[in-house]
Design a protein around this motif. Structure first.
Motif, short mmCIF file in Angstrom:
data_model
loop_
_atom_site.label_atom_id
_atom_site.label_comp_id
_atom_site.label_asym_id
_atom_site.label_seq_id
_atom_site.Cartn_x
_atom_site.Cartn_y
_atom_site.Cartn_z
N ALA A 164 0.83 -1.20 0.00
CA ALA A 164 0.00 0.00 0.00
C ALA A 164 0.87 1.26 0.00
CB ALA A 164 -0.94 0.00 1.21
N MET A 165 1.94 1.24 0.75
CA MET A 165 2.84 2.39 0.78
C MET A 165 3.45 2.62 -0.59
SD MET A 165 4.24 4.95 2.17
CE MET A 165 4.23 4.94 3.93
N GLN A 166 3.91 1.56 -1.21
CA GLN A 166 4.55 1.68 -2.52
C GLN A 166 3.56 2.11 -3.60
OE1 GLN A 166 6.22 -1.95 -4.13
NE2 GLN A 166 7.80 -0.79 -5.17
N GLU A 167 2.36 1.56 -3.57
CA GLU A 167 1.41 1.82 -4.65
C GLU A 167 0.73 3.17 -4.57
OE1 GLU A 167 -2.36 -0.23 -6.84
OE2 GLU A 167 -0.67 -1.46 -6.24
N TYR A 168 0.29 3.57 -3.38
CA TYR A 168 -0.45 4.83 -3.31
C TYR A 168 -0.19 5.63 -2.03
CZ TYR A 168 -3.86 2.18 -0.57
OH TYR A 168 -4.48 1.40 0.38
N GLY A 169 0.86 5.26 -1.29
CA GLY A 169 1.29 6.07 -0.15
C GLY A 169 0.51 5.87 1.13
N ASP A 170 -0.21 4.77 1.27
CA ASP A 170 -0.98 4.51 2.50
C ASP A 170 -0.06 3.91 3.56
OD1 ASP A 170 -2.82 3.82 4.45
OD2 ASP A 170 -4.13 2.69 3.11
N SER A 171 0.12 4.64 4.65
CA SER A 171 0.97 4.14 5.74
C SER A 171 0.15 3.47 6.83
CB SER A 171 1.79 5.29 6.34
OG SER A 171 0.91 6.27 6.88
N CYS A 172 -1.16 3.44 6.68
CA CYS A 172 -2.05 2.85 7.69
C CYS A 172 -3.02 1.87 7.05
CB CYS A 172 -2.81 3.95 8.42
SG CYS A 172 -1.77 5.03 9.39
N LEU A 173 -2.50 0.89 6.34
CA LEU A 173 -3.37 -0.06 5.66
C LEU A 173 -4.32 -0.73 6.63
CD1 LEU A 173 -4.20 -1.56 3.08
CD2 LEU A 173 -2.45 -3.26 3.63
N HIS A 174 -3.86 -1.03 7.84
CA HIS A 174 -4.74 -1.70 8.81
C HIS A 174 -5.99 -0.86 9.10
CE1 HIS A 174 -2.08 0.86 11.17
NE2 HIS A 174 -3.02 0.89 12.09
N THR A 175 -5.87 0.45 9.09
CA THR A 175 -7.01 1.32 9.31
C THR A 175 -7.95 1.29 8.11
OG1 THR A 175 -5.66 2.75 10.71
CG2 THR A 175 -7.70 3.70 9.84
N THR A 176 -7.38 1.28 6.92
CA THR A 176 -8.19 1.18 5.71
C THR A 176 -8.94 -0.15 5.68
OG1 THR A 176 -6.59 2.58 4.55
CG2 THR A 176 -8.12 1.33 3.18
N ILE A 177 -8.28 -1.22 6.06
CA ILE A 177 -8.92 -2.53 6.13
C ILE A 177 -10.07 -2.50 7.14
CG2 ILE A 177 -8.58 -4.96 6.82
CD1 ILE A 177 -7.34 -4.31 4.07
N ALA A 178 -9.86 -1.86 8.28
CA ALA A 178 -10.92 -1.76 9.30
C ALA A 178 -12.12 -0.99 8.73
CB ALA A 178 -10.39 -1.07 10.56
N THR A 179 -11.87 0.06 7.99
CA THR A 179 -12.96 0.83 7.37
C THR A 179 -13.72 -0.03 6.37
OG1 THR A 179 -11.74 2.90 7.66
CG2 THR A 179 -13.49 2.88 6.00
N LEU A 180 -12.99 -0.80 5.58
CA LEU A 180 -13.65 -1.69 4.61
C LEU A 180 -14.46 -2.77 5.32
CD1 LEU A 180 -10.82 -1.91 1.96
CD2 LEU A 180 -13.08 -0.88 1.64
N ARG A 181 -13.96 -3.25 6.44
CA ARG A 181 -14.72 -4.23 7.23
C ARG A 181 -16.03 -3.63 7.73
NH1 ARG A 181 -9.47 -6.66 10.07
NH2 ARG A 181 -9.30 -8.54 8.80
N GLU A 182 -15.98 -2.37 8.15
CA GLU A 182 -17.19 -1.69 8.60
C GLU A 182 -18.21 -1.57 7.46
OE1 GLU A 182 -15.91 2.08 10.10
OE2 GLU A 182 -15.00 1.19 11.90
N LYS A 183 -17.73 -1.60 6.23
CA LYS A 183 -18.60 -1.51 5.06
C LYS A 183 -19.01 -2.89 4.56
CE LYS A 183 -16.94 3.01 3.78
NZ LYS A 183 -18.14 3.69 4.22
N GLY A 184 -18.69 -3.94 5.32
CA GLY A 184 -19.15 -5.28 5.02
C GLY A 184 -18.20 -6.18 4.25
N ILE A 185 -16.99 -5.72 3.96
CA ILE A 185 -16.01 -6.53 3.24
C ILE A 185 -15.26 -7.40 4.26
CG2 ILE A 185 -14.06 -6.52 1.63
CD1 ILE A 185 -16.65 -5.22 0.52
N THR A 186 -15.15 -8.68 3.97
CA THR A 186 -14.40 -9.56 4.86
C THR A 186 -13.08 -9.94 4.19
OG1 THR A 186 -15.58 -11.50 4.03
CG2 THR A 186 -16.43 -10.50 6.03
N PHE A 187 -12.10 -10.27 5.02
CA PHE A 187 -10.74 -10.53 4.54
C PHE A 187 -10.19 -11.82 5.10
CE2 PHE A 187 -11.33 -6.00 4.26
CZ PHE A 187 -10.78 -5.70 3.03
#
Length: 109
Positions: free
Chosen positions: A41-64
């Motif tokens: 994520a850091m290399q592709e688009y500069g996200d240093s908090c992927l775990h937070t993005t994953i948590a947000t996606l989980r809140e939207k119903g996406i499972t991992f």
């Protein structure tokens, strides 16, 4: 103009949101049958908090699916990370959510 149309209009012609970029990367990784982690994520688009993005996606119903990843750092110690992949049961939901965000940015005539 309705409030929903006004919101769409204000977002038209804007750059993709971080969550859109994450979804795109996660969907492509899933199609390649691979997991991603914060380094990706850091290399592709500069996200240093992927775990937070994953948590947000989980809140939207996406499972991992998750896998632990150990990395030996330059001083000999071990750093622990998580790697993620969209669960098969959430593939369509992830694509629909990505399309939703894209549609929200689309110029409405």
């Amino acid at each position: 103009m309705s409030a929903a149309n006004a919101a769409r209009e204000s977002r038209s012609n804007t750059q993709p949101l971080k969550i859109e970029l994450a979804l795109d990367m996660l969907i492509r990784a899933d199609q390649d049958e691979r997991f991603i982690m914060s380094f990706d994520a850091m290399q592709e688009y500069g996200d240093s908090c992927l775990h937070t993005t994953i948590a947000t996606l989980r809140e939207k119903g996406i499972t991992f699916l998750q896998q632990p990843y150990k990395h030996q750092h330059r001083h000999g110690g071990t750093a622990h990370f998580q790697s993620y992949r969209i669960a098969p049961s959430s593939r369509e939901s992830a694509k629909q959510l990505a399309q939703h965000y894209s549609d929200m940015r689309e110029v409405r005539s």
